[in-house]
Scaffold this active site. Structure first.
Site, PDB file in Angstrom:
ATOM      1  N   ASP A   3       0.719  -1.234  -0.050  1.00 40.07           N
ATOM      2  CA  ASP A   3      -0.078  -0.003  -0.070  1.00 40.07           C
ATOM      3  C   ASP A   3       0.979   1.177  -0.001  1.00 40.07           C
ATOM      4  O   ASP A   3       1.950   1.168   0.801  1.00 40.07           O
ATOM      5  CB  ASP A   3      -0.800  -0.169   1.346  1.00 40.07           C
ATOM      6  CG  ASP A   3      -1.953   1.025   1.356  1.00 40.07           C
ATOM      7  OD1 ASP A   3      -2.942   1.167   0.443  1.00 40.07           O
ATOM      8  OD2 ASP A   3      -1.918   1.724   2.313  1.00 40.07           O
ATOM      9  N   GLU A  19      14.794 -15.359   0.440  1.00 36.76           N
ATOM     10  CA  GLU A  19      15.042 -16.421   1.537  1.00 36.76           C
ATOM     11  C   GLU A  19      14.077 -17.394   1.153  1.00 36.76           C
ATOM     12  O   GLU A  19      14.407 -18.656   1.685  1.00 36.76           O
ATOM     13  CB  GLU A  19      14.809 -15.951   2.935  1.00 36.76           C
ATOM     14  CG  GLU A  19      15.730 -14.964   3.537  1.00 36.76           C
ATOM     15  CD  GLU A  19      15.375 -13.960   4.601  1.00 36.76           C
ATOM     16  OE1 GLU A  19      14.526 -14.486   5.203  1.00 36.76           O
ATOM     17  OE2 GLU A  19      16.118 -13.096   4.943  1.00 36.76           O
TER      18      GLU A  19
HETATM   19  C1  NOJ Z   1      -4.642   2.839  -0.958  1.00 43.85           C
HETATM   20  C2  NOJ Z   1      -5.855   1.925  -0.391  1.00 43.85           C
HETATM   21  O1  NOJ Z   1      -6.181   1.248  -1.728  1.00 43.85           O
HETATM   22  C3  NOJ Z   1      -6.782   2.795  -0.130  1.00 43.85           C
HETATM   23  O2  NOJ Z   1      -7.920   2.005   0.259  1.00 43.85           O
HETATM   24  C4  NOJ Z   1      -6.410   3.634   1.370  1.00 43.85           C
HETATM   25  O3  NOJ Z   1      -7.460   4.324   1.728  1.00 43.85           O
HETATM   26  C5  NOJ Z   1      -4.877   4.205   1.169  1.00 43.85           C
HETATM   27  N1  NOJ Z   1      -4.082   3.511   0.378  1.00 43.85           N
HETATM   28  C6  NOJ Z   1      -4.469   4.453   2.545  1.00 43.85           C
HETATM   29  O4  NOJ Z   1      -3.955   3.399   3.100  1.00 43.85           O
END
Ligand code: NOJ
Length: 552
Positions: free
Chosen positions: A217, A269
């Site tokens: 993310d 790993e």
């Molecule tokens: C991207 C994620 O897909 C989204 O749902 C989220 O709100 C933001 N990153 C923050 O983590």
């Protein structure tokens, strides 16, 4: 190898390069215990469905303990399961069952920020300015006579300011902390060794449990330039505003790649090496670096998702994405929908250039969605994507042709985009409605309780049982397309074919042709044995807004 589907070689280190990955938003997938939230046992119960659909892997959105300030992207504990969703034992059972069914699993990792309930953030709040506890996050003194102003004017995605002031134990105001998303999502300090080491530990924790890959993310966040004077940040979340030289103080800094090179040594790993896909909101020319073999290996692109329904535009986007992927020796990713955007069956039924925020605020009425056109285009686009070299990420429910639920009442909305922006934007709840499994059951078989987001009655028309075995249904189209793709999958090359009409036509090196008519009038199909068409019962010509696969 036992239990694997034909075509998936379990120990193949390159299994991900052309995989079809099905995104599960767990709290809206399937609820086993009636609390209204989807859970791990619910996922296990649907593995036969996923296997029959014919996907290669599942990407599980955050399932960690969380107050759900941002749909689970506010993580309290990176090495546990939200007790409302199950336990680590349930998780292990799920991984075993997925593997037994021949499916791989990606988990979502959220390294840019934790939740404000994470034990480290609680410790940071309890500790003094300048302490090692505070150094794991980004705390600064405020400006003004008594520190009453934020350290700078940086904006956040979900709140006007990226800074929130703390309150000391005695109730008096304290320092400020940085959060690029909601205030409940404090950003980590990635210049801190403990943060770096803890994530390496987390990668091993899940890899040891059999997880095959990670979706990362906000992969372009993490490293920040907090030197003073602070650099200006006039906008946030606008990819086109990002410089391409790594000079933005908050995103896509060159130093972030050191983090991923360290992660790669952990991935390697394992046998086969663990894989990862970056969610990096950066321009195409910067994307390749995240996807190199000594970093994450693959990067999402949202380019087709943002491309208008136009043959030329699709061709250009596809060419660019393939070039970028080649530049990093990776394979391209393709996607039309996810949990952050309006579902594509609705988008494709709206006039070109519709302002989707305004459309959502109108409750989905202005302009009206042309549902039939949306469905036709969505089916055609899905087949086009599935014929491309590279991996395809499907979002749960798109195989049912689900539409956006644009008329959710204000009191049902959960998204911080709505809650923090004072109703100026409606947010993403409309694409996160629980799946309709059975048209005859209460809550359409998602739960025996009250679903955490309301499911509209018309979802019953899209339910799995209403489409299962029904010729021409969207579900059966996806199943057939995935089956055919699995049989025909070929090298990662593509040959374009010229066509005078409004057509995107390409073939793979084994003669698998994909021919999409973007126009509304039928066009004559080149010679070759038809394999599949996105529109049932046609005459031999390629109908408007449809895709045909044939062997030529
Ligand atoms: C991207 C994620 O897909 C989204 O749902 C989220 O709100 C933001 N990153 C923050 O983590």
């Amino acid at each position: 190898m036992s239990g694997s589907l034909p075509g998936v070689i379990v120990d193949d280190p390159h299994w991900w390069r052309q995989a079809v990955v099905y995104q599960v938003y767990p709290r809206s997938f399937s609820d086993s215990d009636g609390d209204g939230l989807g859970d791990v046992q619910g996922i296990i119960s649907r593995i036969p469905y996923l296997r029959e659909l014919g996907v290669d892997a599942v990407w599980l959105c955050p399932f960690y303990p969380s107050a759900l300030a941002d749909g689970g992207y506010d993580v309290d504990d990176y090495r546990n399961v939200d007790p409302r969703l199950g336990s680590l034992d349930d998780f292990d059972e799920m991984v075993g069952a997925l593997h037994e069914a021949g499916l791989k699993i990606f988990v979502d990792l959220v390294p840019n920020h934790s939740s404000d309930r994470h034990e480290w953030f609680r410790a940071a709040l309890a500790a003094d300015p300048g302490s090692s506890e505070r150094d794991r996050y980004i705390f600064r003194d405020g400006l003004g006579d008594s520190g009453e102003l934020p350290p700078n004017d940086w904006p956040s995605h979900f709140a006007p300011s990226a800074w929130t002031r703390t309150t000391k134990a005695d109730g008096s105001p304290g320092q400020w902390y940085l959060h690029l998303f909601a205030p409940e999502q404090p950003d980590f300090n990635w210049d801190n060794d403990e943060v770096n080491n803890d994530f390496l530990f987390t990668l091993r924790f899940w890899s040891d449990r059999g997880v095959d890959g990670f979706r990362v993310d906000v992969a372009h966040g993490l490293k920040k330039d907090l030197s003073e004077p602070y650099k200006p940040v006039p906008s946030i979340g606008v990819m086109e505003d990002l410089p391409t030289d790594g000079s933005h103080p908050l995103f896509d800094r060159d130093e972030v790649h050191e983090v991923y090179r360290a992660w790669r040594s952990v991935f390697n790993e394992y046998s086969p090496p663990r894989v990862a896909v970056a969610e990096a909101g950066v321009l195409a020319e910067r994307r390749a670096q995240y996807a190199t073999a000594d970093e994450l290996g693959q990067a999402f692109n949202f380019d087709l998702l943002q491309t208008r329904w136009d043959a030329q535009a699709f061709r250009e986007t596809i060419t660019r994405c393939l070039d970028v992927a080649e530049g990093s020796s990776s394979s391209s990713t393709w996607t039309l929908s996810n949990h952050d955007v309006v579902r594509h069956a609705s988008r494709y039924g709206l006039p070109d250039g519709t302002d989707l925020e305004a459309w959502l605020l109108s409750g989905g009425t202005h302009p009206a969605v042309d549902i039939e056109q949306g469905a036709r285009r969505a089916r055609a686009a899905a087949m086009l994507l599935l014929a491309l070299p590279g991996s395809v990420y499907l979002y749960q429910g798109e195989e049912l042709g689900l539409l956006e639920v644009a008329d959710l009442p204000a009191e049902a909305l959960q998204d911080p985009i709505w809650l923090r922006d004072n109703g100026a934007r409606k947010g993403r709840d409309g694409c996160r409605i629980p799946l309709p499994w059975n048209s005859e059951l209460p809550s359409l078989g998602f739960t025996i309780g009250t679903p955490h987001l309301p499911i509209p009655a018309w979802f019953s028309n899209y339910a799995v049982d209403a489409q299962d075995g029904v010729e021409g249904s969207t579900l059966e189209l996806y199943r057939a397309a995935l089956r055919t793709r699995r049989q025909l999958q070929s090298t990662e090359t593509l040959t374009w074919h010229e066509h005078p009409d409004d057509v995107v036509w390409f073939s793979r090196d084994n003669g698998w042709n994909s021919f999409t008519n973007f126009g509304t009038e039928p066009v004559v199909r080149p010679a070759g044995a038809e394999l599949l068409c996105s529109v049932p019962l046609h005459t031999g010509d390629v109908p408007g807004e449809s895709t045909v696969w044939f062997r030529g």
